[in-house]
Design an enzyme around this catalytic site. Structure first.
Site, PDB file in Angstrom:
ATOM      1  N   ARG A 234       0.665  -1.197  -0.261  1.00 26.88           N
ATOM      2  CA  ARG A 234      -0.458  -0.069   0.124  1.00 26.88           C
ATOM      3  C   ARG A 234       1.100   1.124  -0.258  1.00 26.88           C
ATOM      4  NH1 ARG A 234      -3.449  -3.122  -1.722  1.00 26.88           N
ATOM      5  NH2 ARG A 234      -5.567  -3.536  -0.006  1.00 26.88           N
ATOM      6  N   GLU A 263      -3.803   7.244  -4.036  1.00 25.49           N
ATOM      7  CA  GLU A 263      -4.787   6.810  -5.699  1.00 25.49           C
ATOM      8  C   GLU A 263      -6.540   6.729  -6.177  1.00 25.49           C
ATOM      9  OE1 GLU A 263      -4.281   2.190  -5.457  1.00 25.49           O
ATOM     10  OE2 GLU A 263      -2.421   2.786  -5.011  1.00 25.49           O
ATOM     11  N   HIS A 281      -2.110  -0.187  -9.609  1.00 25.32           N
ATOM     12  CA  HIS A 281      -1.991  -0.930  -8.543  1.00 25.32           C
ATOM     13  C   HIS A 281      -2.429  -2.087  -9.231  1.00 25.32           C
ATOM     14  CE1 HIS A 281      -4.263  -0.972  -3.914  1.00 25.32           C
ATOM     15  NE2 HIS A 281      -3.960  -2.310  -4.969  1.00 25.32           N
TER      16      HIS A 281
HETATM   17  P1  NDP Z   1      -0.211 -11.818   5.456  1.00 28.13           P
HETATM   18  O1  NDP Z   1      -1.050 -11.227   6.212  1.00 28.13           O
HETATM   19  O2  NDP Z   1      -0.271 -12.904   4.795  1.00 28.13           O
HETATM   20  O3  NDP Z   1       1.231 -11.336   5.535  1.00 28.13           O
HETATM   21  C1  NDP Z   1       1.470  -9.888   5.935  1.00 28.13           C
HETATM   22  C2  NDP Z   1       2.585  -9.739   6.396  1.00 28.13           C
HETATM   23  O4  NDP Z   1       3.644  -8.207   7.425  1.00 28.13           O
HETATM   24  C3  NDP Z   1       3.459 -11.174   7.788  1.00 28.13           C
HETATM   25  O5  NDP Z   1       3.889 -11.801   7.744  1.00 28.13           O
HETATM   26  C4  NDP Z   1       3.322 -10.073   8.924  1.00 28.13           C
HETATM   27  O6  NDP Z   1       4.133 -10.372   9.835  1.00 28.13           O
HETATM   28  C5  NDP Z   1       3.863  -8.893   7.771  1.00 28.13           C
HETATM   29  N1  NDP Z   1       3.534  -7.147   9.294  1.00 28.13           N
HETATM   30  C6  NDP Z   1       2.146  -7.099   9.349  1.00 28.13           C
HETATM   31  N2  NDP Z   1       1.771  -6.260  10.620  1.00 28.13           N
HETATM   32  C7  NDP Z   1       2.991  -5.793  10.221  1.00 28.13           C
HETATM   33  C8  NDP Z   1       4.236  -4.314  10.714  1.00 28.13           C
HETATM   34  N3  NDP Z   1       3.654  -3.199  11.860  1.00 28.13           N
HETATM   35  N4  NDP Z   1       5.250  -4.212  10.475  1.00 28.13           N
HETATM   36  C9  NDP Z   1       5.467  -5.468  10.460  1.00 28.13           C
HETATM   37  N5  NDP Z   1       5.921  -5.973   9.285  1.00 28.13           N
HETATM   38  C10 NDP Z   1       4.391  -6.715   9.546  1.00 28.13           C
HETATM   39  O7  NDP Z   1      -0.817 -11.183   3.763  1.00 28.13           O
HETATM   40  P2  NDP Z   1      -0.643 -11.268   2.095  1.00 28.13           P
HETATM   41  O8  NDP Z   1       0.625 -11.314   2.288  1.00 28.13           O
HETATM   42  O9  NDP Z   1      -1.921 -11.777   1.965  1.00 28.13           O
HETATM   43  O10 NDP Z   1      -1.289  -9.734   2.004  1.00 28.13           O
HETATM   44  C11 NDP Z   1      -0.422  -8.615   1.879  1.00 28.13           C
HETATM   45  C12 NDP Z   1      -0.549  -7.205   2.119  1.00 28.13           C
HETATM   46  O11 NDP Z   1      -0.049  -7.415   0.337  1.00 28.13           O
HETATM   47  C13 NDP Z   1      -1.967  -6.579   1.765  1.00 28.13           C
HETATM   48  O12 NDP Z   1      -1.694  -6.277   3.099  1.00 28.13           O
HETATM   49  C14 NDP Z   1      -2.095  -5.815   1.181  1.00 28.13           C
HETATM   50  O13 NDP Z   1      -2.453  -4.177   1.609  1.00 28.13           O
HETATM   51  C15 NDP Z   1      -1.067  -6.075  -0.071  1.00 28.13           C
HETATM   52  N6  NDP Z   1      -1.693  -6.930  -1.704  1.00 28.13           N
HETATM   53  C16 NDP Z   1      -1.719  -5.788  -2.504  1.00 28.13           C
HETATM   54  C17 NDP Z   1      -1.736  -5.793  -3.632  1.00 28.13           C
HETATM   55  C18 NDP Z   1      -1.655  -5.184  -5.505  1.00 28.13           C
HETATM   56  O14 NDP Z   1      -2.797  -5.855  -5.623  1.00 28.13           O
HETATM   57  N7  NDP Z   1      -0.596  -4.354  -4.929  1.00 28.13           N
HETATM   58  C19 NDP Z   1      -2.573  -7.123  -3.511  1.00 28.13           C
HETATM   59  C20 NDP Z   1      -2.876  -8.078  -2.727  1.00 28.13           C
HETATM   60  C21 NDP Z   1      -2.212  -7.487  -1.884  1.00 28.13           C
HETATM   61  P3  NDP Z   1       4.411 -10.521  11.262  1.00 28.13           P
HETATM   62  O15 NDP Z   1       3.318 -10.542  11.673  1.00 28.13           O
HETATM   63  O16 NDP Z   1       5.260 -10.880  12.020  1.00 28.13           O
HETATM   64  O17 NDP Z   1       4.480  -8.945  12.070  1.00 28.13           O
END
Ligand code: NDP
Length: 321
Positions: A234, A263, A281
Site C-alpha cells: 500500500r 490513488e 495498482h
Molecule cells: P499476510 O497477512 O499473509 O502477511 C502480512 C505480513 O506482514 C506478515 O508476514 C506480517 O508479519 C507482516 N506485518 C504485519 N504487520 C506488520 C507491521 N506492523 N510491521 C511489519 N510487518 C508486519 O498478508 P498477504 O501476504 O496476504 O498480503 C499482504 C498485503 O499485500 C495486503 O495486506 C495488501 O495490502 C497487499 N496487497 C497488494 C496487492 C496489490 O494489488 N498491489 C494485492 C494483494 C495484496 P508479522 O505478523 O510477523 O509482523
C-alpha cells in the site's frame, strides 16, 4: 437461491461478477447512489445485514453504528486497511477478505515489477517504439545477479515472492513484527538494519496505522543510491514525498511502484523520472484472479445468509467469535 431476509448494502461500484452475484440473490442498495447518504442510513440502516465493500470506500464505526443489524462486512481484496475490523469485532460483526486466491498473481507481478525496474524494461520498450534503437543501443542496466532482497512482510504473498526470488538466485532476508521459526532466511528485527543489508527492499506488509510510513527516510537512506525499492503493498507504508525527493536526487537508486498514497493520484514529479516504473495498482488484476476474488466476496455473504461460517474471516474477527 434467493435470500430476501438478508438485505445487502453495496458501498461502492464493484466488478460485474460481484454486483450480479449480490443483486440476483439479495435485496440490495448502492450506498454511493444515495444523494443524502446520512439521511438514507438514518432511515433505512436497520434493514441491512450485509455490507459489500472494497478499497474505494471506508467502513468505519460510524457506518456500523448506522447499521445496527449488520452481521458481515465482505471486503474485496486481501488488504482491508479501510475496514475498521476492531470496531466491527466490538459490535459482533464479522469482516471477510479475499486471501490466498490472489497470492501467486501478486507474487508474479512483484517479480515482474522488480525485473522491469532493474532491467528497465518499459524504458527499453520506449527505446524501440521511439525509433531510438536506430541511433544507438539501449544503455546497460542493473542486474539481479549477486543481489540480496529484504522482504518487509513475509506473509502469504511475501513467501510466494521469496520462492520465486530463490529461483532467480537472489539472497533473501525479511522483517516483520516477529521471527518465523520455520523460515530459512535471516530475520532482521530492525527494518533499517535489513535495508542496510539489502540491495532490494520488497514491501508487501499490510497497510493501516501500524505500518504508516514505516519506510521512512532512514530506511531509504539505508537502501541507498544503488538500492531498489519495490512497493506492491500500500502507498501508505512509504513516506512518499521523501521517496520522490530521494529518487530525484539519486539518494535512492530506483523504485518500482504498484501502489500510491492517494490513488489514483500519483505524484507528477515521478512521471519525469527515468529510475522509476509506475503501475496502476494491478497486483491481482488478471481476469482469472479477480473473478476468484469476486466470487469469494459473494460466497462469504451467502455463507452468513445460510447460517454457515464465513469462508475467510480476518484475524480480528475470528469465527466462531
Ligand atoms: P499476510 O497477512 O499473509 O502477511 C502480512 C505480513 O506482514 C506478515 O508476514 C506480517 O508479519 C507482516 N506485518 C504485519 N504487520 C506488520 C507491521 N506492523 N510491521 C511489519 N510487518 C508486519 O498478508 P498477504 O501476504 O496476504 O498480503 C499482504 C498485503 O499485500 C495486503 O495486506 C495488501 O495490502 C497487499 N496487497 C497488494 C496487492 C496489490 O494489488 N498491489 C494485492 C494483494 C495484496 P508479522 O505478523 O510477523 O509482523
Amino acid at each position: 437461491m434467493r435470500y430476501p431476509d438478508f438485505p445487502v448494502l453495496i458501498t461502492q461500484p464493484m466488478m460485474p461478477l460481484i454486483q450480479q452475484g449480490i443483486e440476483s440473490r439479495f435485496p440490495f442498495v448502492h450506498l454511493n447512489e444515495q444523494a443524502d447518504r446520512a439521511g438514507f442510513l438514518a432511515k433505512e440502516g436497520a434493514r441491512f445485514k450485509g455490507v459489500v465493500t472494497g478499497q474505494g470506500a471506508a467502513s468505519d464505526d460510524a457506518l456500523f453504528a448506522a447499521l445496527p443489524n449488520l452481521r458481515i462486512v465482505s471486503s474485496f481484496g486481501v488488504g482491508y486497511d479501510l475496514v475498521d475490523a476492531r470496531a466491527a469485532k466490538a459490535r459482533g460483526i464479522v469482516v471477510t477478505n479475499t486471501p490466498e486466491v490472489l497470492t501467486d498473481e501478486v507474487a508474479d507481478l512483484a517479480m515482474g515489477l522488480l525485473i522491469s525496474t532493474m532491467r528497465r524494461l518499459p524504458q527499453a520498450d520506449q527505446h524501440v517504439r521511439k525509433g531510438l534503437w536506430l541511433k544507438g543501443n539501449f544503455p546497460l542496466s542493473d542486474t539481479l545477479r549477486g543481489k540480496t532482497m529484504g522482504i518487509l512482510g513475509l506473509g502469504r504473498i511475501g513467501k510466494a515472492i521469496a520462492r520465486r526470488a530463490e529461483a532467480f538466485g537472489l539472497k533473501l532476508a525479511y522483517h516483520g513484527r516477529s521471527q518465523q521459526a520455520d523460515m530459512p532466511y535471516p530475520y532482521h528485527a530492525s527494518l533499517v538494519e535489513m535495508a542496510k543489508a539489502s540491495d532490494i527492499l520488497m514491501i508487501i506488509a499490510p497497510g493501516g496505522p501500524s505500518t504508516r510510513r514505516i519506510v521512512d527516510r532512514a530506511v531509504m537512506e539505508a537502501l541507498g543510491p544503488e538500492g531498489t525499492l519495490i512497493n506492491v503493498a500500500r502507498g501508505t507504508l512509504v513516506d512518499e514525498p521523501v521517496m520522490v525527493e530521494m529518487l530525484q536526487s539519486g539518494a535512492l537508486g530506483a523504485a518500482g511502484l504498484d501502489v500510491f498514497e492517494d490513488e489514483p493520484k500519483v505524484p507528477e514529479a515521478l512521471f519525469a523520472l527515468e529510475n522509476v516504473v509506475l503501475l496502476p495498482h494491478v497486483g491481482s488484476a488478471s481476469v482469472h484472479t479477480r473473478n476468484l476474488m469476486g466470487q469469494l466476496v459473494v460466497d462469504n455473504v451467502i455463507a452468513l445468509a445460510e447460517g454457515r461460517p464465513p469462508l475467510t474471516p480476518v484475524p480480528e474477527t475470528p469465527w466462531p467469535a
